[in-house]
Design an enzyme around this catalytic site. Structure first.
Site, mmCIF file in Angstrom:
data_model
loop_
_atom_site.group_PDB
_atom_site.id
_atom_site.type_symbol
_atom_site.label_atom_id
_atom_site.label_comp_id
_atom_site.label_asym_id
_atom_site.label_seq_id
_atom_site.Cartn_x
_atom_site.Cartn_y
_atom_site.Cartn_z
ATOM 1 N N GLU A 111 0.079 -26.047 9.054
ATOM 2 C CA GLU A 111 1.106 -25.857 8.136
ATOM 3 C C GLU A 111 1.434 -24.240 7.876
ATOM 4 O O GLU A 111 0.524 -23.492 8.025
ATOM 5 C CB GLU A 111 0.963 -26.288 6.641
ATOM 6 N N CYS A 124 3.258 -17.701 4.864
ATOM 7 C CA CYS A 124 1.871 -17.910 4.937
ATOM 8 C C CYS A 124 1.584 -18.800 5.795
ATOM 9 O O CYS A 124 2.105 -19.816 6.093
ATOM 10 C CB CYS A 124 1.748 -18.695 3.407
ATOM 11 N N CYS A 131 -10.357 -27.024 7.377
ATOM 12 C CA CYS A 131 -11.369 -25.923 7.010
ATOM 13 C C CYS A 131 -12.689 -26.303 6.552
ATOM 14 O O CYS A 131 -12.630 -27.546 5.951
ATOM 15 C CB CYS A 131 -10.756 -25.067 5.470
ATOM 16 N N CYS A 135 -14.292 -26.329 -0.550
ATOM 17 C CA CYS A 135 -13.888 -26.089 -1.873
ATOM 18 C C CYS A 135 -13.212 -27.242 -2.306
ATOM 19 O O CYS A 135 -12.155 -27.682 -1.945
ATOM 20 C CB CYS A 135 -12.924 -24.959 -1.936
ATOM 21 N N CYS A 138 -9.345 -27.782 -3.458
ATOM 22 C CA CYS A 138 -8.433 -27.409 -2.101
ATOM 23 C C CYS A 138 -8.393 -28.497 -1.300
ATOM 24 O O CYS A 138 -9.295 -29.205 -0.807
ATOM 25 C CB CYS A 138 -9.069 -26.165 -1.454
ATOM 26 N N GLY A 186 -7.259 -23.078 6.586
ATOM 27 C CA GLY A 186 -8.690 -22.303 7.289
ATOM 28 C C GLY A 186 -9.028 -21.201 6.374
ATOM 29 O O GLY A 186 -8.473 -20.658 5.549
ATOM 30 N N GLU A 187 -10.098 -20.906 6.949
ATOM 31 C CA GLU A 187 -11.059 -19.804 6.353
ATOM 32 C C GLU A 187 -10.810 -18.645 7.646
ATOM 33 O O GLU A 187 -11.461 -18.848 8.833
ATOM 34 C CB GLU A 187 -12.345 -19.797 6.350
ATOM 35 N N SER A 220 -7.185 -13.251 4.039
ATOM 36 C CA SER A 220 -8.090 -13.852 3.004
ATOM 37 C C SER A 220 -9.251 -14.452 3.159
ATOM 38 O O SER A 220 -9.488 -14.559 4.576
ATOM 39 C CB SER A 220 -7.297 -15.082 2.177
ATOM 40 N N SER A 243 -11.027 -14.715 -2.258
ATOM 41 C CA SER A 243 -10.928 -15.923 -3.075
ATOM 42 C C SER A 243 -12.241 -16.039 -3.875
ATOM 43 O O SER A 243 -13.222 -16.762 -3.550
ATOM 44 C CB SER A 243 -10.676 -17.178 -2.361
ATOM 45 N N LEU A 244 -12.192 -15.540 -4.928
ATOM 46 C CA LEU A 244 -13.396 -15.401 -5.826
ATOM 47 C C LEU A 244 -13.356 -16.693 -6.702
ATOM 48 O O LEU A 244 -14.495 -17.441 -6.905
ATOM 49 C CB LEU A 244 -13.353 -14.086 -6.706
ATOM 50 N N HIS A 245 -12.540 -16.678 -7.772
ATOM 51 C CA HIS A 245 -12.212 -18.051 -8.486
ATOM 52 C C HIS A 245 -13.157 -18.074 -9.719
ATOM 53 O O HIS A 245 -12.575 -18.943 -10.535
ATOM 54 C CB HIS A 245 -12.341 -19.278 -7.609
ATOM 55 N N ASN A 322 -2.165 -25.152 -8.199
ATOM 56 C CA ASN A 322 -1.446 -26.286 -7.562
ATOM 57 C C ASN A 322 -2.142 -27.658 -7.442
ATOM 58 O O ASN A 322 -2.958 -27.760 -6.191
ATOM 59 C CB ASN A 322 -0.631 -25.729 -6.423
ATOM 60 N N CYS A 365 -2.037 -25.509 0.508
ATOM 61 C CA CYS A 365 -2.417 -25.333 1.817
ATOM 62 C C CYS A 365 -2.848 -26.813 2.194
ATOM 63 O O CYS A 365 -3.967 -27.377 1.236
ATOM 64 C CB CYS A 365 -3.116 -24.294 2.397
#
Length: 373
Positions: A111, A124, A131, A135, A138, A186-187, A220, A243-245, A322, A365
């Site tokens: 995507e 993006c 991935c 997580c 996600c 993906g990472e 990222s 991406s800490l979160h 989201n 994503c």
């Protein structure tokens, strides 16, 4: 109001899943010239073909009329294989946000999202199909990893977005793509070499690349510490987004499982190394999740840790979650969000709430690909 899906023609099927045939965007200038010479063509044909792709954003060899017909077909066959076709376009925000689901020759789904703002246009892009970071909040992480994307598959998402802006496909007439963020599926740092090569193609001047500024590219990561430190030595000026979160290891072990290998302090130390080496401010991505990571004490701890580890070289992007269909995770209420921002800023750290676009078109994503699968 979301516009109806624009169903595009179904595309080719192939039984295998793997990297596509070599494309000119996979190669540097010397590599492209070597291929051209092996085909019995003069080396300068490689630059001609590259200008069509990188400057004119063209992939149809029939439009490349400065090349002899016989050479055109031979060169395009060798260096411009079809990488992916759009399976579906979905738009919202009055057409200013468009998400595209791509299907590669091996059936892999990825995507990209093109977003037009009054002062810029951002795409993006994905670096992997799926991935492997797992997580739980996600959609892509829930799907698992299918494969890495090739350098050309990554670059071609940017080329397609640039062509869409040039051709005025989004409201507002013809425009220019200005920003690229590696925040799709993906990472990125788990596909390190191909992502790095893609960044160089995206930012190199024509005929070697698309000519975007390195400062307009953001890469990222969930915090792959060795890769962050390696990236710092690549002589690039891209923005690093972490991406800490959550600021505490106990919760991050659950939200970002790779934290069990590289905990928060190590991630922030690596981010500081990147900032010191490149002179670029680090972006901290924080998806705010109701009753999970939105407590006032976590805002205080986040501000304190970032001030200690990164000083003025950091900015927090707070992201209202989201949610994915059927997920237990949800976005925090606006009053909670505002208080979180206030507390982080109170620690002397810049903090803004990201403009949330595309929720009605599954723009987080992995959602569109998951629906298709």
């Amino acid at each position: 109001m979301s516009a109806p899906d624009k169903q595009l023609p179904l595309v080719f099927d192939a039984p295998r899943r793997g990297l596509p045939a070599t494309h000119l965007a996979d190669l540097d200038r010397a590599g492209r010239r070597d291929v051209v010479v092996e085909l019995g063509e003069p080396a300068f044909r490689a630059d001609q073909l590259s200008r069509h792709y990188f400057a004119r954003l063209a992939t149809d060899s029939a439009t490349m009329t400065d090349l002899p017909v016989a050479s055109r077909e031979r060169l395009a066959g060798a260096l411009l294989p079809e990488l992916a076709r759009p399976l579906r376009d979905v738009d919202c925000d009055g057409g200013a946000t468009r998400k595209t689901l791509w299907r590669a020759a091996d059936g892999t789904l990825t995507e990209s999202v093109l977003m037009r703002y009054p002062d810029r246009a951002t795409v993006c892009i994905s670096s992997q199909a799926g991935c492997g970071m797992a997580c739980p909040f996600c959609a892509t992480g829930q799907a698992g990893l299918t494969r890495n994307l090739s350098t050309a598959e990554i670059v071609d998402q940017v080329r397609a977005a640039a062509a869409a802006m040039r051709d005025g496909e989004l409201p507002g007439g013809p425009g220019r793509l200005s920003n690229v963020v590696f925040m799709g599926m993906g990472e990125p740092l788990a596909n390190y070499r191909r992502v790095l090569d893609a960044v160089r193609r995206i930012t190199a001047p024509c005929p070697d690349g698309l000519g975007l500024s390195q400062r307009s590219v953001t890469v990222s990561t969930v915090g792959l510490v060795p890769a962050i430190r390696k990236l710092a030595g690549e002589d690039l000026g891209v923005t690093l987004a972490v991406s800490l979160h959550t600021p505490d290891d106990a919760l991050r072990d659950t939200l970002v499982p790779v934290n069990t290998r590289w905990p928060v302090a190590e991630v922030l130390d690596a981010a500081r190394h990147y900032a010191d080496t490149t002179g670029r401010r680090v972006s901290i991505e924080y998806a705010l999740i109701r009753d999970v990571n939105d407590q006032p004490w976590r805002a205080d701890l986040l501000g304190s840790l970032l001030r200690h580890h990164l000083g003025a070289l950091v900015h927090v992007n707070l992201i209202p979650l989201n949610p994915t269909p059927g997920s237990e995770w949800d976005a925090s209420p606006k009053p909670v969000e505002r208080e979180f921002v206030r507390r982080v800023r109170g620690a002397g750290v810049g903090c803004t709430v990201r403009d949330t676009r595309g929720q009605e078109i599954a723009a987080a994503c992995g959602q569109l690909a998951g629906t298709e699968q």
